[in-house]
Write a protein that holds these residues in place. Structure first.
Motif, PDB file in Angstrom:
ATOM      1  N   VAL A  60       1.021  -1.341   0.005  1.00  0.00           N
ATOM      2  CA  VAL A  60       0.049   0.109  -0.046  1.00  0.00           C
ATOM      3  C   VAL A  60       0.965   1.378   0.145  1.00  0.00           C
ATOM      4  O   VAL A  60       1.707   1.453   0.893  1.00  0.00           O
ATOM      5  CB  VAL A  60      -0.924  -0.056   1.322  1.00  0.00           C
ATOM      6  CG1 VAL A  60      -1.808   1.080   1.203  1.00  0.00           C
ATOM      7  CG2 VAL A  60      -1.730  -1.211   1.234  1.00  0.00           C
ATOM      8  N   PRO A  61       0.682   2.145  -1.004  1.00  0.00           N
ATOM      9  CA  PRO A  61       1.664   3.324  -1.181  1.00  0.00           C
ATOM     10  C   PRO A  61       1.471   4.117   0.241  1.00  0.00           C
ATOM     11  O   PRO A  61       0.453   4.236   0.931  1.00  0.00           O
ATOM     12  CB  PRO A  61       1.043   4.143  -2.212  1.00  0.00           C
ATOM     13  CG  PRO A  61       0.244   3.297  -2.988  1.00  0.00           C
ATOM     14  CD  PRO A  61      -0.204   2.163  -2.366  1.00  0.00           C
ATOM     15  N   GLU A  62       2.447   4.743   0.797  1.00  0.00           N
ATOM     16  CA  GLU A  62       2.839   5.499   1.862  1.00  0.00           C
ATOM     17  C   GLU A  62       1.402   6.556   1.993  1.00  0.00           C
ATOM     18  O   GLU A  62       0.783   6.635   3.211  1.00  0.00           O
ATOM     19  CB  GLU A  62       4.001   6.232   2.179  1.00  0.00           C
ATOM     20  CG  GLU A  62       4.216   6.822   3.308  1.00  0.00           C
ATOM     21  CD  GLU A  62       5.533   7.313   4.038  1.00  0.00           C
ATOM     22  OE1 GLU A  62       6.278   7.329   3.095  1.00  0.00           O
ATOM     23  OE2 GLU A  62       5.771   7.921   5.019  1.00  0.00           O
ATOM     24  N   GLU A  63       1.236   7.345   1.074  1.00  0.00           N
ATOM     25  CA  GLU A  63      -0.091   8.626   0.982  1.00  0.00           C
ATOM     26  C   GLU A  63      -1.127   8.028   1.279  1.00  0.00           C
ATOM     27  O   GLU A  63      -1.863   8.752   1.964  1.00  0.00           O
ATOM     28  CB  GLU A  63       0.133   9.189  -0.349  1.00  0.00           C
ATOM     29  CG  GLU A  63      -0.391   8.697  -1.642  1.00  0.00           C
ATOM     30  CD  GLU A  63       1.114   7.812  -2.255  1.00  0.00           C
ATOM     31  OE1 GLU A  63       2.208   7.661  -1.466  1.00  0.00           O
ATOM     32  OE2 GLU A  63       1.070   7.736  -3.519  1.00  0.00           O
ATOM     33  N   GLY A  69      -5.990   4.132   7.236  1.00  0.00           N
ATOM     34  CA  GLY A  69      -5.045   3.525   8.259  1.00  0.00           C
ATOM     35  C   GLY A  69      -5.071   1.957   8.202  1.00  0.00           C
ATOM     36  O   GLY A  69      -3.991   1.381   8.803  1.00  0.00           O
ATOM     37  N   GLY A  70      -6.161   1.568   7.998  1.00  0.00           N
ATOM     38  CA  GLY A  70      -6.333  -0.187   8.081  1.00  0.00           C
ATOM     39  C   GLY A  70      -7.821  -0.564   7.999  1.00  0.00           C
ATOM     40  O   GLY A  70      -8.781   0.353   7.792  1.00  0.00           O
ATOM     41  N   ASP A  87       3.014   1.730   6.936  1.00  0.00           N
ATOM     42  CA  ASP A  87       4.035   2.968   7.424  1.00  0.00           C
ATOM     43  C   ASP A  87       3.386   3.640   8.562  1.00  0.00           C
ATOM     44  O   ASP A  87       3.821   4.995   8.659  1.00  0.00           O
ATOM     45  CB  ASP A  87       4.026   3.792   6.091  1.00  0.00           C
ATOM     46  CG  ASP A  87       4.754   3.122   5.045  1.00  0.00           C
ATOM     47  OD1 ASP A  87       5.518   2.587   5.250  1.00  0.00           O
ATOM     48  OD2 ASP A  87       4.103   3.305   3.977  1.00  0.00           O
ATOM     49  N   LEU A  88       2.684   2.971   9.679  1.00  0.00           N
ATOM     50  CA  LEU A  88       2.004   3.736  10.539  1.00  0.00           C
ATOM     51  C   LEU A  88       3.031   3.759  11.548  1.00  0.00           C
ATOM     52  O   LEU A  88       3.958   2.784  11.824  1.00  0.00           O
ATOM     53  CB  LEU A  88       0.850   3.013  11.078  1.00  0.00           C
ATOM     54  CG  LEU A  88      -0.174   2.572  10.205  1.00  0.00           C
ATOM     55  CD1 LEU A  88      -1.170   1.773  11.026  1.00  0.00           C
ATOM     56  CD2 LEU A  88      -1.010   4.010  10.034  1.00  0.00           C
ATOM     57  N   ILE A  96      -4.951   2.434  16.099  1.00  0.00           N
ATOM     58  CA  ILE A  96      -5.998   1.537  15.303  1.00  0.00           C
ATOM     59  C   ILE A  96      -6.153   0.136  15.552  1.00  0.00           C
ATOM     60  O   ILE A  96      -7.220  -0.252  15.522  1.00  0.00           O
ATOM     61  CB  ILE A  96      -5.372   1.805  13.680  1.00  0.00           C
ATOM     62  CG1 ILE A  96      -5.217   2.945  13.143  1.00  0.00           C
ATOM     63  CG2 ILE A  96      -5.929   0.555  12.781  1.00  0.00           C
ATOM     64  CD1 ILE A  96      -4.477   3.198  11.734  1.00  0.00           C
ATOM     65  N   LEU A  97      -5.139  -0.482  16.170  1.00  0.00           N
ATOM     66  CA  LEU A  97      -5.319  -1.773  16.585  1.00  0.00           C
ATOM     67  C   LEU A  97      -6.261  -1.982  17.774  1.00  0.00           C
ATOM     68  O   LEU A  97      -7.289  -2.564  17.835  1.00  0.00           O
ATOM     69  CB  LEU A  97      -3.942  -2.340  17.170  1.00  0.00           C
ATOM     70  CG  LEU A  97      -3.618  -3.745  17.451  1.00  0.00           C
ATOM     71  CD1 LEU A  97      -4.437  -4.857  16.679  1.00  0.00           C
ATOM     72  CD2 LEU A  97      -2.492  -4.031  17.811  1.00  0.00           C
TER      73      LEU A  97
END
Lengths: 200, 63
Positions: A60-63, A69-70, A87-88, A96-97
């Motif tokens: 998944v691209p960084e941007e 985020g997920g 990239d988090l 997020i988790l």
């Protein structure tokens, strides 16, 4: 649009307080910060007897992390798969988790919508689309977020922080290991006022 | 193919694999258009469906 009622506030915060007590019993420790999300994950599966796998999605691209985020897949066999952007930073990963774990804890048929585009339309709308009632899968997003914040950076801690003469948001984010964006949002007068009647 | 059609295609594939719901972590809800979020969701889902992800940890026992 994400909207929440008093009933749903009570559901998510009661779950947060219930799980916090179990977390404290499990850790047998005097409560401290930052709270351990991995331990919390184990408390969740012990409570629910479900299987939760966590993955990092590789390509998944960084941007895209500024957009998504997920995501968490809910499977027919009752298992859950939490998929994180690669990239988090640590704070975003923890948050997020933790939020997705609360989705697992709060999951119910009324919070689901497998019409994914319609669901995303509802989440990104700035005004209510349905005058007959609130969109419950959108409500569940707020419920999981509020519960995650109550676990990671509770209202009682936020009151202590707000009582100080100066607040450095980055310092606060570092202590609780919560994204600075959510530290700022949940320390705002508007959110604190809104949550006051519901939080311990 | 529109982003809506792309997401619908991924949705059907997920259903075939026994997925009954997807919870999205939208980073800035209300600040990003539906199409942008749908495109990001499809990028995520296509990688997952292609097995391009790394196992990180598991909570609970195998079922």
């Amino acid at each position: 649009m994400r909207q929440i009622t008093g009933k749903h506030m009570n559901i998510c915060l009661n779950k947060a307080y219930e799980m916090l007590e179990k977390y404290k019993t499990w850790t047998k420790a005097i409560d401290g910060f930052p709270r351990d999300v991995d331990v919390f994950g184990n408390v969740c599966v012990r409570d629910l007897e479900v299987n939760i796998k966590v993955f990092v999605v590789d390509v998944v691209p960084e941007e895209i992390k500024e957009i998504l985020g997920g995501l968490c897949l809910v499977n027919e066999d009752g298992s859950f798969e939490i998929n994180l952007h690669p990239d988090l930073n640590e704070c975003w990963q923890r948050f997020i988790l933790c939020k997705e774990l609360f989705h697992v804890l709060l999951d119910a048929q009324e919070y689901r919508n497998m019409d994914l585009y319609a669901h995303l339309e509802q989440l990104t709308l700035l005004m209510p689309a349905d005058e007959d009632g609130i969109y419950l899968p959108g409500t569940s997003e707020l419920m999981a977020e509020i519960a995650a914040m109550e676990f990671l950076f509770p209202y009682s801690e936020r009151l202590k922080v707000k009582s100080k003469s100066t607040i450095n948001l980055l310092d606060v984010a570092t202590v609780y290991r919560v994204p600075q964006k959510f530290v700022a949002l949940y320390l705002s007068d508007a959110v604190m006022h809104f949550l006051a009647p519901f939080c311990n | 193919m529109t982003e809506k059609e792309r997401l619908e295609k991924n949705q059907e594939e997920l259903k075939k694999r026994g997925v009954k719901d997807v919870k999205f972590f939208v980073t800035n809800p209300g600040e990003t258009s539906t199409n942008k979020v749908a495109a990001a969701a499809s990028t995520f889902l296509e990688a997952i469906l292609a097995g391009k992800r790394t196992f990180k940890k598991q909570f609970g026992a195998n079922k």
